[in-house]
Design a protein around this motif. Structure first.
Motif, PDB file in Angstrom:
ATOM      1  N   GLN A  35      -1.142   7.709 -18.660  1.00 19.71           N
ATOM      2  CA  GLN A  35      -1.410   6.275 -18.728  1.00 19.71           C
ATOM      3  C   GLN A  35      -0.848   5.565 -17.496  1.00 19.71           C
ATOM      4  N   LEU A  36       0.337   5.965 -17.062  1.00 16.71           N
ATOM      5  CA  LEU A  36       0.932   5.377 -15.860  1.00 16.71           C
ATOM      6  C   LEU A  36       0.037   5.638 -14.647  1.00 16.71           C
ATOM      7  N   ALA A  37      -0.447   6.858 -14.516  1.00 13.69           N
ATOM      8  CA  ALA A  37      -1.347   7.189 -13.403  1.00 13.69           C
ATOM      9  C   ALA A  37      -2.606   6.323 -13.454  1.00 13.69           C
ATOM     10  N   HIS A  38      -3.160   6.172 -14.638  1.00 12.37           N
ATOM     11  CA  HIS A  38      -4.355   5.339 -14.809  1.00 12.37           C
ATOM     12  C   HIS A  38      -4.061   3.885 -14.459  1.00 12.37           C
ATOM     13  N   ASP A  39      -2.947   3.356 -14.946  1.00 12.85           N
ATOM     14  CA  ASP A  39      -2.593   1.960 -14.675  1.00 12.85           C
ATOM     15  C   ASP A  39      -2.341   1.725 -13.189  1.00 12.85           C
ATOM     16  N   LEU A  40      -1.697   2.683 -12.521  1.00 15.19           N
ATOM     17  CA  LEU A  40      -1.464   2.541 -11.090  1.00 15.19           C
ATOM     18  C   LEU A  40      -2.776   2.578 -10.302  1.00 15.19           C
ATOM     19  N   GLU A  41      -3.671   3.476 -10.680  1.00 13.89           N
ATOM     20  CA  GLU A  41      -4.976   3.546 -10.005  1.00 13.89           C
ATOM     21  C   GLU A  41      -5.756   2.250 -10.195  1.00 13.89           C
ATOM     22  N   ALA A  42      -5.762   1.733 -11.431  1.00 13.16           N
ATOM     23  CA  ALA A  42      -6.467   0.480 -11.721  1.00 13.16           C
ATOM     24  C   ALA A  42      -5.832  -0.693 -10.980  1.00 13.16           C
ATOM     25  N   ALA A  43      -4.511  -0.727 -10.929  1.00 11.06           N
ATOM     26  CA  ALA A  43      -3.812  -1.803 -10.225  1.00 11.06           C
ATOM     27  C   ALA A  43      -4.091  -1.740  -8.723  1.00 11.06           C
ATOM     28  N   TYR A  44      -4.126  -0.533  -8.187  1.00 16.87           N
ATOM     29  CA  TYR A  44      -4.400  -0.369  -6.762  1.00 16.87           C
ATOM     30  C   TYR A  44      -5.822  -0.813  -6.433  1.00 16.87           C
ATOM     31  N   ALA A  45      -6.764  -0.443  -7.290  1.00 16.44           N
ATOM     32  CA  ALA A  45      -8.150  -0.858  -7.085  1.00 16.44           C
ATOM     33  C   ALA A  45      -8.272  -2.382  -7.136  1.00 16.44           C
ATOM     34  N   GLU A  46      -7.594  -3.010  -8.071  1.00 12.39           N
ATOM     35  CA  GLU A  46      -7.619  -4.469  -8.165  1.00 12.39           C
ATOM     36  C   GLU A  46      -6.944  -5.103  -6.950  1.00 12.39           C
ATOM     37  N   PHE A  47      -5.869  -4.505  -6.467  1.00  9.61           N
ATOM     38  CA  PHE A  47      -5.189  -4.986  -5.271  1.00  9.61           C
ATOM     39  C   PHE A  47      -6.139  -4.941  -4.073  1.00  9.61           C
ATOM     40  N   GLN A  48      -6.886  -3.860  -3.936  1.00  6.14           N
ATOM     41  CA  GLN A  48      -7.851  -3.747  -2.839  1.00  6.14           C
ATOM     42  C   GLN A  48      -8.951  -4.791  -2.965  1.00  6.14           C
ATOM     43  N   ARG A  49      -9.435  -5.029  -4.191  1.00  4.41           N
ATOM     44  CA  ARG A  49     -10.448  -6.064  -4.404  1.00  4.41           C
ATOM     45  C   ARG A  49      -9.894  -7.441  -4.029  1.00  4.41           C
ATOM     46  N   TYR A  50      -8.648  -7.685  -4.380  1.00  3.39           N
ATOM     47  CA  TYR A  50      -7.995  -8.954  -4.052  1.00  3.39           C
ATOM     48  C   TYR A  50      -7.951  -9.145  -2.529  1.00  3.39           C
ATOM     49  N   VAL A  99       0.844  -1.205   0.000  1.00  2.00           N
ATOM     50  CA  VAL A  99       0.000   0.000   0.000  1.00  2.00           C
ATOM     51  C   VAL A  99       0.875   1.250   0.000  1.00  2.00           C
ATOM     52  N   GLN A 100       1.906   1.251   0.833  1.00  3.35           N
ATOM     53  CA  GLN A 100       2.822   2.396   0.900  1.00  3.35           C
ATOM     54  C   GLN A 100       3.454   2.663  -0.463  1.00  3.35           C
ATOM     55  N   TYR A 101       3.927   1.619  -1.137  1.00  3.34           N
ATOM     56  CA  TYR A 101       4.586   1.799  -2.428  1.00  3.34           C
ATOM     57  C   TYR A 101       3.604   2.226  -3.516  1.00  3.34           C
ATOM     58  N   PHE A 102       2.373   1.726  -3.454  1.00  5.08           N
ATOM     59  CA  PHE A 102       1.349   2.185  -4.402  1.00  5.08           C
ATOM     60  C   PHE A 102       1.123   3.683  -4.239  1.00  5.08           C
ATOM     61  N   ILE A 103       0.913   4.111  -3.012  1.00  7.82           N
ATOM     62  CA  ILE A 103       0.622   5.526  -2.751  1.00  7.82           C
ATOM     63  C   ILE A 103       1.804   6.405  -3.146  1.00  7.82           C
ATOM     64  N   THR A 104       3.005   5.973  -2.829  1.00 13.98           N
ATOM     65  CA  THR A 104       4.195   6.750  -3.183  1.00 13.98           C
ATOM     66  C   THR A 104       4.334   6.892  -4.694  1.00 13.98           C
ATOM     67  N   ALA A 105       4.141   5.800  -5.419  1.00 14.67           N
ATOM     68  CA  ALA A 105       4.254   5.846  -6.881  1.00 14.67           C
ATOM     69  C   ALA A 105       3.166   6.734  -7.485  1.00 14.67           C
ATOM     70  N   MET A 106       1.930   6.602  -6.995  1.00 15.79           N
ATOM     71  CA  MET A 106       0.840   7.432  -7.516  1.00 15.79           C
ATOM     72  C   MET A 106       1.078   8.906  -7.202  1.00 15.79           C
ATOM     73  N   ASP A 107       1.576   9.202  -6.021  1.00 20.40           N
ATOM     74  CA  ASP A 107       1.877  10.590  -5.654  1.00 20.40           C
ATOM     75  C   ASP A 107       2.983  11.171  -6.534  1.00 20.40           C
ATOM     76  N   ALA A 108       3.995  10.383  -6.830  1.00 18.17           N
ATOM     77  CA  ALA A 108       5.089  10.866  -7.682  1.00 18.17           C
ATOM     78  C   ALA A 108       4.565  11.279  -9.050  1.00 18.17           C
ATOM     79  N   VAL A 109       3.661  10.483  -9.614  1.00 16.97           N
ATOM     80  CA  VAL A 109       3.095  10.826 -10.926  1.00 16.97           C
ATOM     81  C   VAL A 109       2.213  12.064 -10.807  1.00 16.97           C
ATOM     82  N   LYS A 110       1.424  12.152  -9.738  1.00 14.14           N
ATOM     83  CA  LYS A 110       0.563  13.315  -9.536  1.00 14.14           C
ATOM     84  C   LYS A 110       1.383  14.594  -9.323  1.00 14.14           C
ATOM     85  N   LEU A 111       2.568  14.453  -8.746  1.00 12.29           N
ATOM     86  CA  LEU A 111       3.448  15.607  -8.540  1.00 12.29           C
ATOM     87  C   LEU A 111       4.287  15.910  -9.779  1.00 12.29           C
ATOM     88  N   GLU A 112       3.909  15.289 -10.883  1.00 14.83           N
ATOM     89  CA  GLU A 112       4.504  15.525 -12.203  1.00 14.83           C
ATOM     90  C   GLU A 112       5.981  15.156 -12.277  1.00 14.83           C
TER      91      GLU A 112
END
Length: 134
Positions: free
Chosen positions: A114-129, A44-57
């Motif tokens: 696309q990276l931001a989208h893929d990370l969001e989708a992967a995180y959502a799938e991880f939560q479903r898992y 979870v920590q690594y997902f959030i960090t990666a998504m934040d990095a992309v959001k911070l451009e």
């Protein structure tokens, strides 16, 4: 490999072509609830960090690649995931893509989106898992 007369076509493909070593899966057979809890928290920590990095451009390969490698490592350590675990597949594809670029390269705005989208989708799938696991 020629020097040592080794014939390893799959290793050659994974390391030289794709740039990523084969995943080593953990079975979690030791029954360590603590190990699983820590691995999930790290993931979870690594997902959030990666998504934040992309959001911070952050767009440079040398900025994004370490976050994605950490995330892929954490996903790989999760026990009892399917062979074609979607979050792992998506992150692995991006690690391979970034491995094919130079450290000073910058991904395009479209790739970042696309990276931001893929990370969001992967995180959502991880939560479903996690919710499906009992």
């Amino acid at each position: 490999m020629r020097l040592y007369q080794m014939d390893c076509p799959r290793a050659t493909q994974r390391l030289l072509t794709m740039g990523v070593p084969e995943r080593m899966r953990s079975s979690g057979d030791d029954g360590s609830h603590h190990y699983i809890t820590v691995t999930v928290a790290e993931t979870v920590q690594y997902f959030i960090t990666a998504m934040d990095a992309v959001k911070l451009e952050q767009r440079a390969v040398d900025e994004l690649q370490p976050y994605l490698i950490d995330l892929m490592d954490a996903l790989t350590r999760l026990p009892d995931t399917p062979n074609e675990f979607e979050p792992q597949t998506k992150v692995d594809a991006w690690v391979q893509k970034l491995n094919s670029l130079r450290a000073v390269d910058i991904i395009s705005e479209e790739d970042a989106r696309q990276l931001a989208h893929d990370l969001e989708a992967a995180y959502a799938e991880f939560q479903r898992y996690l919710k499906r696991k009992k």
